[in-house]
Design a protein around this motif. Structure first.
Motif, mmCIF file in Angstrom:
data_model
loop_
_atom_site.group_PDB
_atom_site.id
_atom_site.type_symbol
_atom_site.label_atom_id
_atom_site.label_comp_id
_atom_site.label_asym_id
_atom_site.label_seq_id
_atom_site.Cartn_x
_atom_site.Cartn_y
_atom_site.Cartn_z
ATOM 1 N N GLU A 55 -41.392 5.478 -8.959
ATOM 2 C CA GLU A 55 -40.422 4.608 -9.613
ATOM 3 C C GLU A 55 -39.066 5.300 -9.566
ATOM 4 O O GLU A 55 -38.847 6.324 -10.224
ATOM 5 N N ALA A 56 -38.176 4.764 -8.776
ATOM 6 C CA ALA A 56 -36.886 5.419 -8.554
ATOM 7 C C ALA A 56 -35.891 4.389 -8.032
ATOM 8 O O ALA A 56 -36.262 3.327 -7.530
ATOM 9 N N ASP A 57 -34.616 4.731 -8.157
ATOM 10 C CA ASP A 57 -33.528 3.897 -7.659
ATOM 11 C C ASP A 57 -33.059 4.476 -6.327
ATOM 12 O O ASP A 57 -32.847 5.690 -6.215
ATOM 13 N N ILE A 58 -32.898 3.617 -5.330
ATOM 14 C CA ILE A 58 -32.521 4.108 -4.010
ATOM 15 C C ILE A 58 -31.117 4.699 -3.983
ATOM 16 O O ILE A 58 -30.742 5.362 -3.001
ATOM 17 N N ARG A 59 -30.339 4.534 -5.041
ATOM 18 C CA ARG A 59 -29.007 5.141 -5.098
ATOM 19 C C ARG A 59 -29.057 6.581 -5.612
ATOM 20 O O ARG A 59 -28.037 7.264 -5.609
ATOM 21 N N ASP A 60 -30.236 7.028 -6.030
ATOM 22 C CA ASP A 60 -30.412 8.387 -6.536
ATOM 23 C C ASP A 60 -30.689 9.322 -5.350
ATOM 24 O O ASP A 60 -31.803 9.376 -4.831
ATOM 25 N N ALA A 61 -29.686 10.062 -4.925
ATOM 26 C CA ALA A 61 -29.795 10.877 -3.716
ATOM 27 C C ALA A 61 -30.880 11.947 -3.828
ATOM 28 O O ALA A 61 -31.606 12.208 -2.855
ATOM 29 N N ASP A 62 -31.001 12.567 -4.989
ATOM 30 C CA ASP A 62 -32.008 13.620 -5.148
ATOM 31 C C ASP A 62 -33.422 13.064 -5.016
ATOM 32 O O ASP A 62 -34.276 13.650 -4.337
ATOM 33 N N GLN A 63 -33.677 11.940 -5.660
ATOM 34 C CA GLN A 63 -35.013 11.357 -5.566
ATOM 35 C C GLN A 63 -35.301 10.840 -4.160
ATOM 36 O O GLN A 63 -36.432 10.957 -3.671
ATOM 37 N N ALA A 65 -34.155 12.118 -1.421
ATOM 38 C CA ALA A 65 -34.444 13.302 -0.615
ATOM 39 C C ALA A 65 -35.893 13.737 -0.786
ATOM 40 O O ALA A 65 -36.561 14.136 0.179
ATOM 41 N N THR A 66 -36.392 13.630 -2.008
ATOM 42 C CA THR A 66 -37.776 14.024 -2.281
ATOM 43 C C THR A 66 -38.771 13.101 -1.597
ATOM 44 O O THR A 66 -39.717 13.561 -0.940
ATOM 45 N N VAL A 67 -38.572 11.797 -1.716
ATOM 46 C CA VAL A 67 -39.578 10.858 -1.198
ATOM 47 C C VAL A 67 -39.537 10.725 0.320
ATOM 48 O O VAL A 67 -40.525 10.290 0.929
ATOM 49 N N THR A 68 -38.426 11.088 0.959
ATOM 50 C CA THR A 68 -38.366 11.007 2.418
ATOM 51 C C THR A 68 -38.855 12.271 3.106
ATOM 52 O O THR A 68 -39.083 12.260 4.317
ATOM 53 N N ASP A 69 -39.037 13.337 2.369
ATOM 54 C CA ASP A 69 -39.487 14.603 2.960
ATOM 55 C C ASP A 69 -40.866 14.427 3.595
ATOM 56 O O ASP A 69 -41.826 14.047 2.930
ATOM 57 N N THR A 101 -28.278 1.560 0.620
ATOM 58 C CA THR A 101 -28.566 1.731 2.047
ATOM 59 C C THR A 101 -28.007 3.052 2.569
ATOM 60 O O THR A 101 -28.691 3.788 3.298
ATOM 61 N N ALA A 102 -26.783 3.374 2.220
ATOM 62 C CA ALA A 102 -26.189 4.634 2.672
ATOM 63 C C ALA A 102 -26.986 5.832 2.171
ATOM 64 O O ALA A 102 -27.208 6.805 2.905
ATOM 65 N N THR A 103 -27.460 5.753 0.932
ATOM 66 C CA THR A 103 -28.205 6.866 0.349
ATOM 67 C C THR A 103 -29.544 7.054 1.039
ATOM 68 O O THR A 103 -29.930 8.187 1.381
ATOM 69 N N ILE A 104 -30.277 5.975 1.269
ATOM 70 C CA ILE A 104 -31.602 6.100 1.879
ATOM 71 C C ILE A 104 -31.493 6.490 3.348
ATOM 72 O O ILE A 104 -32.290 7.290 3.858
ATOM 73 N N LEU A 105 -30.496 5.987 4.053
ATOM 74 C CA LEU A 105 -30.330 6.376 5.450
ATOM 75 C C LEU A 105 -29.930 7.842 5.578
ATOM 76 O O LEU A 105 -30.390 8.561 6.483
ATOM 77 N N ASN A 106 -29.088 8.301 4.677
ATOM 78 C CA ASN A 106 -28.690 9.707 4.722
ATOM 79 C C ASN A 106 -29.876 10.619 4.411
ATOM 80 O O ASN A 106 -30.055 11.674 5.032
ATOM 81 N N ALA A 107 -30.709 10.209 3.447
ATOM 82 C CA ALA A 107 -31.913 10.985 3.142
ATOM 83 C C ALA A 107 -32.850 11.011 4.342
ATOM 84 O O ALA A 107 -33.445 12.050 4.663
#
Length: 311
Positions: A55-63, A65-69, A101-107
């Motif tokens: 459960e997270a917001d796609i605008r949260d860069a730290d989260q 980064a965690t889920v895309t690892d 979108t920018a946050t998830i693509l950057n992650a």
């Protein structure tokens, strides 16, 4: 076993896509903040040992980064999805859809993800008279939602040029099917009409009802996502439709036939931001992705009615 991240996994398209990926022996991570997603859409997913929900917001860069690892593929479905809502509240739509979108693509880029597939929309074409809509046409987004989807796909394509990540944008044409929310002011037309007509109530048509849509069953959208991720094409946008169109008046007629009812709709003023006609040229997706609609409008409508009757 490949690993996929699905944003907006508690939503209509995201949850159906996640189920299909699990069926293909993927490990699936899902992200949703329940702004528009629903817990009940996760029930079948949670029963799988290969599914993990965050459960997270796609605008949260730290989260993000965690889920895309460690992820191979990102399927970015999360969005505030309504044209009328975007007209009333352009700030929320722009923030969620563009910054998200920018946050998830950057992650995804930082995590060395192989491919990111993002959900765009046929609304980017606007009300141009040319039919069918082909990807080479000039985009004319006429609502904050359409503009946010134009940004989504352009940013994804730019990422494929700037960084070592493959991307594809899918321009959805009126996706419908099981799990689509029939309730609320901004509900999509097919689930809303089915829900009302099952109760014997009259649906509301905004305008004269002669506006047309290329209604596309969910299984076709799922197929397009998987083909785009697993294929070799990058930096491209594709129409995802069935290549035909149905007027809203004809939709009501079809529903009456399938439901065994004789319900007349109520007509109201057109809504700002709604396009007049939507009709996809799907030749590019066929040629480059191997996409072929597997479920036509009539079969999809019948399946959708059965779902809402049982739920």
């Amino acid at each position: 076993m490949p690993t996929a991240l699905v944003t907006g996994v508690a939503g209509f398209i995201g949850s159906n896509l996640a189920n299909a990926l699990l069926d293909r022996d993927y490990e699936v991570r899902g992200v949703d903040n329940f702004e528009t997603g629903r817990e009940q859409n996760l029930q079948s997913l949670r029963s799988s040992d290969d599914f993990r929900f965050h459960e997270a917001d796609i605008r949260d860069a730290d989260q993000m980064a965690t889920v895309t690892d460690g992820v191979d593929y990102v399927f970015h479905q999360a969005a505030v999805p309504s044209v009328p809502r975007s007209v009333e509240d352009p700030v929320t739509t722009t923030d969620a859809n563009c910054t998200g979108t920018a946050t998830i693509l950057n992650a995804a880029r930082n995590a060395d993800v192989d491919t990111a597939v993002v959900a765009s929309s046929s609304s980017v074409y606007g009300s141009t008279e040319q039919l069918p809509k082909v990807e080479s046409m000039h985009s004319q987004p006429e609502s904050p939602y359409a503009l946010s989807k134009y940004y989504t796909e352009k940013l994804a394509i730019q990422f494929s040029d700037l960084y070592d990540i493959d991307t594809a944008a899918l321009r959805y044409f009126n996706i419908f099917g099981p799990r689509q929310d029939p309730n609320g002011e901004y509900a999509a037309v097919i689930p809303k009409f089915i829900s009302l007509m099952l109760e014997g109530e009259r649906p509301v048509i905004y305008g004269d009802g002669e506006q047309s849509r290329d209604f596309t069953f969910i299984d076709n959208a799922v197929q397009a996502n998987i083909l785009a991720a697993e294929g070799d094409v990058t930096g491209e946008a594709f129409n995802v439709g069935c290549g035909g169109r149905v007027t809203i008046n004809n939709l009501v007629d079809n529903l009456n036939d399938l439901l065994g009812t004789e319900i007349n709709p109520i007509y109201d003023d057109p809504r700002p931001g709604d396009v007049r006609h939507s009709h996809a040229d799907i030749s590019k997706a066929k040629e480059q992705l191997g996409y072929e609609p597997a479920v036509d409008f009539s079969e999809g409508l019948d399946r959708t009615i059965q779902y809402y009757r049982n739920n």
